[in-house]
Design a protein around this motif. Structure first.
Motif, PDB file in Angstrom:
ATOM      1  N   GLU A  27      35.781  36.184  38.282  1.00 20.91           N
ATOM      2  CA  GLU A  27      35.438  35.889  39.687  1.00 20.91           C
ATOM      3  C   GLU A  27      36.665  35.684  40.565  1.00 20.91           C
ATOM      4  OE1 GLU A  27      32.563  32.909  40.483  1.00 20.91           O
ATOM      5  OE2 GLU A  27      30.932  34.025  39.528  1.00 20.91           O
ATOM      6  N   ASN A  28      37.736  35.136  39.997  1.00 26.49           N
ATOM      7  CA  ASN A  28      38.926  34.900  40.831  1.00 26.49           C
ATOM      8  C   ASN A  28      39.716  36.174  41.109  1.00 26.49           C
ATOM      9  OD1 ASN A  28      40.004  35.281  38.303  1.00 26.49           O
ATOM     10  ND2 ASN A  28      41.343  33.492  38.333  1.00 26.49           N
ATOM     11  N   GLU A  29      39.232  37.318  40.573  1.00 28.51           N
ATOM     12  CA  GLU A  29      39.876  38.609  40.849  1.00 28.51           C
ATOM     13  C   GLU A  29      38.949  39.583  41.574  1.00 28.51           C
ATOM     14  OE1 GLU A  29      42.926  40.164  37.658  1.00 28.51           O
ATOM     15  OE2 GLU A  29      41.034  39.662  36.702  1.00 28.51           O
ATOM     16  N   GLN A  30      37.641  39.332  41.527  1.00 26.44           N
ATOM     17  CA  GLN A  30      36.700  40.321  42.072  1.00 26.44           C
ATOM     18  C   GLN A  30      36.949  40.551  43.563  1.00 26.44           C
ATOM     19  OE1 GLN A  30      32.674  39.161  41.055  1.00 26.44           O
ATOM     20  NE2 GLN A  30      33.128  39.213  38.854  1.00 26.44           N
ATOM     21  N   ILE A  33      34.813  38.907  46.346  1.00 20.81           N
ATOM     22  CA  ILE A  33      34.976  37.459  46.546  1.00 20.81           C
ATOM     23  C   ILE A  33      36.348  37.113  47.122  1.00 20.81           C
ATOM     24  CG2 ILE A  33      35.054  35.225  45.323  1.00 20.81           C
ATOM     25  CD1 ILE A  33      33.114  36.452  43.247  1.00 20.81           C
ATOM     26  N   THR A  34      37.380  37.850  46.684  1.00 15.36           N
ATOM     27  CA  THR A  34      38.762  37.420  46.973  1.00 15.36           C
ATOM     28  C   THR A  34      39.422  38.124  48.160  1.00 15.36           C
ATOM     29  OG1 THR A  34      39.570  39.000  45.315  1.00 15.36           O
ATOM     30  CG2 THR A  34      39.198  36.745  44.577  1.00 15.36           C
ATOM     31  N   THR A  35      38.761  39.149  48.722  1.00 18.87           N
ATOM     32  CA  THR A  35      39.345  39.865  49.875  1.00 18.87           C
ATOM     33  C   THR A  35      38.958  39.169  51.172  1.00 18.87           C
ATOM     34  OG1 THR A  35      39.211  41.980  48.694  1.00 18.87           O
ATOM     35  CG2 THR A  35      39.415  42.095  51.098  1.00 18.87           C
ATOM     36  N   PHE A 240      48.781  40.420  48.825  1.00 16.52           N
ATOM     37  CA  PHE A 240      48.467  38.984  48.816  1.00 16.52           C
ATOM     38  C   PHE A 240      49.373  38.281  49.812  1.00 16.52           C
ATOM     39  CE2 PHE A 240      48.439  34.662  46.927  1.00 16.52           C
ATOM     40  CZ  PHE A 240      47.054  34.472  46.879  1.00 16.52           C
ATOM     41  N   TYR A 244      45.395  34.877  50.607  1.00 19.67           N
ATOM     42  CA  TYR A 244      44.278  35.829  50.638  1.00 19.67           C
ATOM     43  C   TYR A 244      44.742  37.233  50.283  1.00 19.67           C
ATOM     44  CZ  TYR A 244      41.747  32.245  53.284  1.00 19.67           C
ATOM     45  OH  TYR A 244      41.148  31.085  53.674  1.00 19.67           O
ATOM     46  N   TRP A 245      43.784  38.069  49.867  1.00 18.69           N
ATOM     47  CA  TRP A 245      44.037  39.494  49.678  1.00 18.69           C
ATOM     48  C   TRP A 245      43.597  40.250  50.930  1.00 18.69           C
ATOM     49  CZ3 TRP A 245      47.028  41.468  46.087  1.00 18.69           C
ATOM     50  CH2 TRP A 245      47.248  40.738  44.923  1.00 18.69           C
TER      51      TRP A 245
END
Length: 334
Positions: A27-30, A33-35, A240, A244-245
């Motif tokens: 989840e911390n890479e998906q 969620i992370t963009t 990054f 944030y991404w």
């Protein structure tokens, strides 16, 4: 040994609208969620045809210190040369699987050749990408065994691009040198000089039914000194920044420049290697053509002595580039 290529997995996955478990990121890479959605990051854009060299030095140095990434326009590589590079790369990846496998990587070939996996991944996860690596400069480092014979114009297109690219890289090394108070030739000399290796990589990211869950290439900084990259028009590069991404804005015919680990080391941390990753697209194939400017394997890289003093002690160990690569690919401390 039969290897599952992502291109083949993509064809199967498309019909069932799901992807194999090993491609689903935590989840911390998906990306979903992370963009930071709805924002496209406009990294610095530098016009290399500006006749004011002092201004170019300032712009390149500032972008490399604050961002680690910038785009260059009016760089002197003809649009036609870039178009041909893209065309022959695309044609190669559209060939039947057996044609591509004739130049597949082997334990003996090292990094060169057609392949899928590149480095150790946490928990055995995989990136949604196939790739092709081969050296394009200097002539003494080239092994044409790993260059596609098909399409027939592949070699010509890559050689033309390599020739034009050298002028761009020489300018960038000069501006980066001057930007930290060195003489114009010093940074290039410290990273290998005329023995600097230009490693072409073609990334092929086929359509992915679940782009919200997968990544093409995971978050990383490049091992190179500099990376000079041509993307196709499909959005995918993310940087990054501030926690944030962000998607990076696509500019037709621009070259994307990444500061790599070796420039960060040589500059003793004045320049920053950019943390970046690649997302994938549900409908479209994304491709990119990074060229990694790398020191020769036996070349030792460490902070340039002029940039080290009592106020700025050395932040990095000196080591041979091949040892640096081994540690990074195997997730070992440097």
């Amino acid at each position: 040994m039969e290897v599952d290529r992502v291109q083949a997995i993509a064809s199967l996955s498309e019909q069932i609208d799901t992807i194999p478990l090993e491609f689903i990121r935590s989840e911390n890479e998906q990306p979903a969620i992370t963009t930071l959605h709805g924002v496209v990051l406009e990294v610095p854009v530098i016009n290399l045809s500006d006749s004011d060299e002092d201004k170019l030095v300032e712009l390149v140095a500032e972008a490399s210190k604050k961002w680690g990434i910038f785009q260059v326009v009016n760089h002197g590589i003809p649009d036609e040369a870039i178009r041909k590079l893209i065309e022959v790369g695309k044609e190669f990846f559209e060939l039947p699987k057996e044609d591509k496998e004739t130049i597949a990587k082997t334990p003996e070939s090292g990094i060169e050749g057609y392949g899928t996996s590149l480095q150790k991944e946490v928990d055995g996860k995989k990136g949604w990408v196939d790739h092709l690596f081969h050296r394009i400069w200097p002539p003494s480092a080239i092994n044409y065994k790993y260059w596609p014979k098909n399409p027939p114009s592949y070699r010509e297109a890559n050689e033309e691009y390599a020739e034009k690219l050298r002028d761009v890289s020489d300018k960038l090394f000069k501006y980066l040198s001057l930007g930290v108070g060195l003489e114009g030739h010093e940074l290039k000399a410290a990273t290998g000089g005329d023995d600097l290796i230009y490693m072409m990589k073609i990334n092929y990211y086929p359509p992915c039914p679940r782009p919200d869950l997968a990544l093409g290439v995971v978050a990383h900084t490049d091992m190179s000194s500099l990376t000079i990259l041509v993307p196709n028009e499909v959005q995918g590069l993310q940087v990054f920044r501030d926690g944030y991404w962000y998607d990076v804005k696509y500019i037709p015919n621009a070259l994307i420049i990444h500061i790599g680990d070796q420039i960060e080391i040589l500059s003793n941390g004045k320049y920053k290697a950019v943390l970046h990753r690649t997302t994938v697209n549900k409908e479209k194939t994304r491709m990119s053509w990074p060229v990694f400017l790398e020191p020769p394997p036996e070349h030792e890289v460490g902070p340039i002595s002029k940039l080290v003093n009592e106020e700025n002690p050395s932040k990095y160990k000196s080591k041979k580039f091949k040892d640096y690569v081994y540690c990074k690919l195997n997730k070992l401390p440097q």
